[in-house]
Design an enzyme around this catalytic site. Structure first.
Site, PDB file in Angstrom:
ATOM      1  N   LYS A  52       0.864  -1.179   0.000  1.00  0.00           N
ATOM      2  CA  LYS A  52       0.000   0.000   0.000  1.00  0.00           C
ATOM      3  C   LYS A  52       0.900   1.228   0.000  1.00  0.00           C
ATOM      4  O   LYS A  52       1.656   1.465   0.943  1.00  0.00           O
ATOM      5  CB  LYS A  52      -0.909  -0.001   1.226  1.00  0.00           C
ATOM      6  CG  LYS A  52      -1.895   1.166   1.266  1.00  0.00           C
ATOM      7  CD  LYS A  52      -2.792   1.031   2.485  1.00  0.00           C
ATOM      8  CE  LYS A  52      -3.809   2.158   2.580  1.00  0.00           C
ATOM      9  NZ  LYS A  52      -4.674   2.021   3.769  1.00  0.00           N
ATOM     10  N   ARG A  67     -10.975   9.618   1.131  1.00  0.00           N
ATOM     11  CA  ARG A  67     -10.922  10.288   2.435  1.00  0.00           C
ATOM     12  C   ARG A  67     -12.082  11.256   2.603  1.00  0.00           C
ATOM     13  O   ARG A  67     -12.566  11.466   3.711  1.00  0.00           O
ATOM     14  CB  ARG A  67      -9.564  10.959   2.616  1.00  0.00           C
ATOM     15  CG  ARG A  67      -8.449   9.932   2.790  1.00  0.00           C
ATOM     16  CD  ARG A  67      -7.067  10.531   2.822  1.00  0.00           C
ATOM     17  NE  ARG A  67      -6.059   9.478   2.916  1.00  0.00           N
ATOM     18  CZ  ARG A  67      -4.774   9.637   2.635  1.00  0.00           C
ATOM     19  NH1 ARG A  67      -4.332  10.833   2.253  1.00  0.00           N
ATOM     20  NH2 ARG A  67      -3.933   8.634   2.733  1.00  0.00           N
ATOM     21  N   LYS A  88       0.933   9.996   5.680  1.00  0.00           N
ATOM     22  CA  LYS A  88       1.090   8.597   6.084  1.00  0.00           C
ATOM     23  C   LYS A  88       2.370   7.976   5.535  1.00  0.00           C
ATOM     24  O   LYS A  88       2.487   6.752   5.454  1.00  0.00           O
ATOM     25  CB  LYS A  88      -0.139   7.799   5.632  1.00  0.00           C
ATOM     26  CG  LYS A  88      -1.446   8.355   6.187  1.00  0.00           C
ATOM     27  CD  LYS A  88      -2.624   7.452   5.916  1.00  0.00           C
ATOM     28  CE  LYS A  88      -3.906   8.007   6.542  1.00  0.00           C
ATOM     29  NZ  LYS A  88      -5.052   7.066   6.425  1.00  0.00           N
ATOM     30  N   GLU A 140       7.682  -6.837   1.463  1.00  0.00           N
ATOM     31  CA  GLU A 140       6.480  -6.726   2.294  1.00  0.00           C
ATOM     32  C   GLU A 140       5.522  -7.885   2.012  1.00  0.00           C
ATOM     33  O   GLU A 140       4.922  -8.453   2.930  1.00  0.00           O
ATOM     34  CB  GLU A 140       5.785  -5.390   2.031  1.00  0.00           C
ATOM     35  CG  GLU A 140       6.550  -4.167   2.502  1.00  0.00           C
ATOM     36  CD  GLU A 140       6.437  -3.937   3.997  1.00  0.00           C
ATOM     37  OE1 GLU A 140       5.803  -4.757   4.695  1.00  0.00           O
ATOM     38  OE2 GLU A 140       6.986  -2.928   4.469  1.00  0.00           O
ATOM     39  N   LYS A 165      -2.167  -1.434  -3.718  1.00  0.00           N
ATOM     40  CA  LYS A 165      -3.035  -0.247  -3.675  1.00  0.00           C
ATOM     41  C   LYS A 165      -2.165   0.999  -3.724  1.00  0.00           C
ATOM     42  O   LYS A 165      -1.204   1.092  -2.943  1.00  0.00           O
ATOM     43  CB  LYS A 165      -3.857  -0.267  -2.382  1.00  0.00           C
ATOM     44  CG  LYS A 165      -4.823   0.905  -2.234  1.00  0.00           C
ATOM     45  CD  LYS A 165      -5.569   0.826  -0.910  1.00  0.00           C
ATOM     46  CE  LYS A 165      -6.530   2.014  -0.770  1.00  0.00           C
ATOM     47  NZ  LYS A 165      -7.231   2.010   0.516  1.00  0.00           N
ATOM     48  N   SER A 200     -10.148   5.354  -5.252  1.00  0.00           N
ATOM     49  CA  SER A 200     -11.092   6.443  -5.522  1.00  0.00           C
ATOM     50  C   SER A 200     -10.579   7.439  -6.548  1.00  0.00           C
ATOM     51  O   SER A 200     -11.333   7.885  -7.421  1.00  0.00           O
ATOM     52  CB  SER A 200     -11.411   7.167  -4.211  1.00  0.00           C
ATOM     53  OG  SER A 200     -10.221   7.702  -3.630  1.00  0.00           O
ATOM     54  N   TYR A 203     -15.123   0.679  -7.463  1.00  0.00           N
ATOM     55  CA  TYR A 203     -16.417   1.317  -7.274  1.00  0.00           C
ATOM     56  C   TYR A 203     -17.340   1.075  -8.466  1.00  0.00           C
ATOM     57  O   TYR A 203     -18.545   1.261  -8.367  1.00  0.00           O
ATOM     58  CB  TYR A 203     -16.236   2.821  -7.078  1.00  0.00           C
ATOM     59  CG  TYR A 203     -15.458   3.193  -5.841  1.00  0.00           C
ATOM     60  CD1 TYR A 203     -16.107   3.394  -4.617  1.00  0.00           C
ATOM     61  CD2 TYR A 203     -14.080   3.347  -5.877  1.00  0.00           C
ATOM     62  CE1 TYR A 203     -15.394   3.734  -3.471  1.00  0.00           C
ATOM     63  CE2 TYR A 203     -13.355   3.694  -4.738  1.00  0.00           C
ATOM     64  CZ  TYR A 203     -14.015   3.877  -3.542  1.00  0.00           C
ATOM     65  OH  TYR A 203     -13.306   4.206  -2.411  1.00  0.00           O
TER      66      TYR A 203
END
Length: 310
Positions: free
Chosen positions: A178, A188, A201, A217, A232, A258, A297
């Protein structure tokens, strides 16, 4: 007949936002065509998706501001919004798989994915909390839990928690790669964390420049007990998806996030691009790169288009 790659309804996972306030359906301006849904409306979407053959849906919450806190206590509430939504879906539409995000950012007053002390993310207390949340969501009936926080060691902790609670058959979909991306903005907005987020982040999400770290990872998460892994965002990281699939040959998912969806939708609404065409092309690119599943979506509209084409 000779196409090398095929997109089917089985590749789609519907992404949905559930809300505990307001009308049954509330438009999200930065996500054209996407709505915050009440639990009742979410069940309606689950039925619609299942009737089209979509195998699973992923649920993300928008909770009231007064339920958010520094310690994200609401995330572990067995009577909270998400477990309520999971139970409602599994009661009404048991044939659809339910994937639940295991993360604290929708529930923290500061908008981060972990518990904090000052400006520092506390890895180990966050991991302990995530394991509790994962078990609670499995108790509610979730089929797959998906830790999305990128804390170190959280897959092992969630797996151990699930096994200790008797949920040995619950799968883990790890957000293993991610990235700290600019493509998350509309999401968000959708879950109500954009204005609350303090700082960024980058201390726990991945540097977009790194692919070797992404492979490491993924390796760690698989070793800790992940059944499936996810990249992602999606389309900017097709090379990462391809490398992961080639290296590990394990179920690999992508999240068409998104920002990816919104920019295509907006370009289509403005007449700059043919939305239907570019959406299908983008999803095909995920399959070509090696994806076994795609969170999007657009799942319902794409499923309808695939049905019409047959």
């Amino acid at each position: 007949m000779v196409a090398e790659t095929h997109l089917t309804v089985n590749d789609l996972v519907l992404t949905a936002i559930v809300s505990d306030a307001g009308p049954d359906r509330v438009d999200i301006p930065s996500l054209p065509g996407v709505q915050r849904l009440s639990v009742n409306a979410l069940v309606e979407e689950a039925r619609r998706a299942a009737d089209l053959g979509i195998p699973a849906m992923a649920i993300f919450p928008n909770i009231s501001e007064n339920e958010k806190s520094e310690d994200a206590a609401e995330a572990a509430n067995p009577k909270g919004l998400v477990p309520q939504a999971v139970r409602a879906i599994k009661d009404a539409v048991p044939e659809i798989g339910v994937i639940v995000d295991v993360a604290l950012d929708p529930y923290t007053s500061h908008g981060h994915d972990g518990l904090m002390e000052g400006d520092i993310i506390l890895n180990d207390p966050t991991v302990e909390m995530l394991a509790r949340v994962g078990v609670m969501l499995a108790d509610a009936g979730a089929d797959i839990v998906a830790p999305s926080d990128m804390m170190d060691g959280r897959i092992e902790a969630v797996r151990q928690g699930l096994d200790d609670a008797g949920h040995t058959d619950i799968s883990i979909l790890s957000y293993a790669a991610k990235f700290a991306s600019g493509f998350y903005g509309p999401y968000r907005d959708a879950i109500g964390t954009k204005t609350a987020l303090k700082g960024d982040k980058r201390t726990y999400q991945m540097n977009p420049a790194n692919i070797d770290v992404a492979l490491r990872e993924v390796e760690l998460d698989l070793a800790e007990g992940a059944d499936m892994v996810m990249v992602k965002p999606g389309m900017p990281y097709l090379d990462v998806i391809s490398a992961i699939k080639a290296e590990f040959a394990r179920p690999t998912f992508a999240f068409q996030v998104s920002g990816e969806y919104a920019m295509m939708k907006a370009a289509g609404q403005n007449g700059w691009l043919d939305y239907d065409r570019i959406m299908m092309e983008s999803l095909m690119s995920f399959k070509r790169a090696g994806c076994d599943g795609i969170l999007t979506y657009a799942a319902i509209e794409v499923a309808e288009r695939l049905k019409e084409s047959h």
